[in-house]
Design an enzyme around this catalytic site. Sequence first.
Site, PDB file in Angstrom:
ATOM      1  N   GLY A  65       0.662  -1.141   0.267  1.00  0.00           N
ATOM      2  CA  GLY A  65       0.089   0.030   0.008  1.00  0.00           C
ATOM      3  C   GLY A  65       0.987   1.464  -0.084  1.00  0.00           C
TER       4      GLY A  65
ATOM      5  N   ASP B 285      -0.823  -0.109  12.753  1.00  0.00           N
ATOM      6  CA  ASP B 285       0.070  -1.910  12.606  1.00  0.00           C
ATOM      7  C   ASP B 285       0.111  -3.030  13.587  1.00  0.00           C
ATOM      8  OD1 ASP B 285      -0.316  -0.775   9.713  1.00  0.00           O
ATOM      9  OD2 ASP B 285       1.771  -0.418   9.508  1.00  0.00           O
TER      10      ASP B 285
ATOM     11  N   ARG C 206      -8.832  -6.341   8.841  1.00  0.00           N
ATOM     12  CA  ARG C 206      -8.003  -7.172  10.024  1.00  0.00           C
ATOM     13  C   ARG C 206      -9.288  -7.523  11.086  1.00  0.00           C
ATOM     14  NH1 ARG C 206      -2.648  -4.681   9.497  1.00  0.00           N
ATOM     15  NH2 ARG C 206      -1.226  -5.484   8.082  1.00  0.00           N
TER      16      ARG C 206
ATOM     17  N   ARG D 122       0.957  -9.334   8.910  1.00  0.00           N
ATOM     18  CA  ARG D 122       0.680  -8.925  10.683  1.00  0.00           C
ATOM     19  C   ARG D 122      -0.409 -10.146  11.247  1.00  0.00           C
ATOM     20  NH1 ARG D 122       4.346  -4.449  10.502  1.00  0.00           N
ATOM     21  NH2 ARG D 122       3.794  -3.350   9.039  1.00  0.00           N
TER      22      ARG D 122
END
Length: 428
Positions: free
Chosen positions: A94, A315, A346, A388
Site C-alpha cells: 500500500g 499496524d 483485520r 501481520r
Amino acid sequence: MELTINPAESLRGKVAVPGDKSVSHRAVMFGALAEGITEIEGFLAGEDCLSTVSCLRKLGVRIDETGEGRLQVHGKGLHGLEEPGEALDVGNSGTTIRLMLGILAGQGFFSVLTGDQSIRRRPMARVTLPLAKMGAQILGRQEGNLAPLAVRGGNLQPIAYESPVASAQVKSAVLLAGLYAKGVTEVNEPYVSRDHTERMLRAFGAKVERAGTRVAVEGFPLLKAQRVKVPGDISSAAFFLVAGSIVRDGEIRLTNVGLNPTRDGILTVLAEMGASISRENLTEVSGEPVGDLIVRPAGLTGVKIGGSMIPRLIDEIPVLAVAAAYARGVTEIRDAAELKVKESNRIAAVARELVKLGVRVEELPDGLRIWGGKPLRGADMESSGDHRMAMAMAVAALGAQGTSRIRGAEAAAVSFPDFFAALRRLYP
Ligand code: S3P
C-alpha cells in the site's frame, strides 16, 4: 506454507528487528528524486520495500545493493524519472502504490500501477481524488478508486487538502505531488499520522512546515542525496513485546528500535495494560529517535483505546488484540475502521482467528471487543495472506494449550522475512 507453533514457557534472548518499512520505502523514493548518490543502511529487504525498488528501477533509477541492508540509490533529480515501458507492480504494498501515485502525479508521462489481489481491492480514491484536484489525470475502476491505475501527470497546482482520514500514505502522496506544484501545498488530517515523510523530506532539503495536524511543503526544492540509517521497525518489535509479556518466564532485548512518537502507541498501551518494558541506549539516528527495548513477562489487564491513539499503533492492533486475549478483563478498540481496508480486513480476520483459539470476541463497526484472561487452546489458523496476521497468530499460539498451525505463514516475508527463525531462537 503451513507452520507449526508449539507453546513456549519461556522466551529469552536478543532480537535485532529488521529495518523500518515506512522509513525504508521513503529512503529509496526520496533518494531517487535527489541529486547525487544516497546511501542507505539498515534497509528492510522485505517484499514490500523490494517492490518500491523494482518500480523505481523501471522508472530509470539505478539502485545497487552494496551489502546486507545497504543500498546505493543514484538519484535522478526531481525531473529525471523516465516513462516506464511496462506496468509498475507494487505487489502487496500500500505504501508503494500510494506514495508512487504522488510522485507519478508530478511526471509529464504515462504510467500504470498495479499490484496483487489485496492491493487491487484496497481504496485508492483517498489519494487519487486530491491528486486529481492538483491536476493529475488518473483512471481506474470505480472512478479511479481501484488499481490498476493509469496516470498522466504534470502541470500540478498546489492545494490545501483536508484529508478525511488520518493516513500517512494520503498525506505523503499529496506532499510528494506538492514537490511538483509551484507554491505551497498543504495537508490537514483529523489526527497526526506517522511523520517520516516530513522528517526525511526536510533532511533531503525540502521546506516542510508543521503546525499541529497541518503540514505544508514548498514546490520545486533542490533535493540533495543523503546518508540514511534506517532504525529497526517498532511494528516488527511489537510481536516480541507481546510474546515476551505473555509467556511465564524469560527476557527479550530488542535492539535499535525506532521510537518515533507518532509510532510508539503500542508502548503506551502495553504499559497501561501492565507490561514490563524498559528502554535503554536511547539516541537519535537520521532524525529518528531509537533505543533498545527490554521486555519481561507480566500479568496484563484489559484497556480501552480509541481517538488519536489509533494512528499511533494502527499496524500493531492485530498483536495488541492477542495481548488483550491474554489480559484479565475486557479490551475495547474503537475508531479503528481503517483496519477493514488494510492488507486484509483485520477486524474480521482477528475476530475469526481468536475465536478459533477459544477467545470471546465481538466485531464492532470500528474495532473489537475482547474478553481476555481465559485459557486459550491451540488451533488451525490462517493468515489471510496478511503478514501481520501471520505473525500475530504465531504470538497467540505461544501461550495456548497444545500445538497450533498457521496456514499462509509465508506472508510474514512482506515485512519480516526472518520472523519465524528469530522467534525459534528465543525458545530454551
Ligand atoms: C504507512 C502508513 C499506514 C500504515 C502502513 C504504512 C506508511 O497506512 O498502516 O503500514 O508507510 O505511510 P495509512 O496511511 O493507510 O494509515
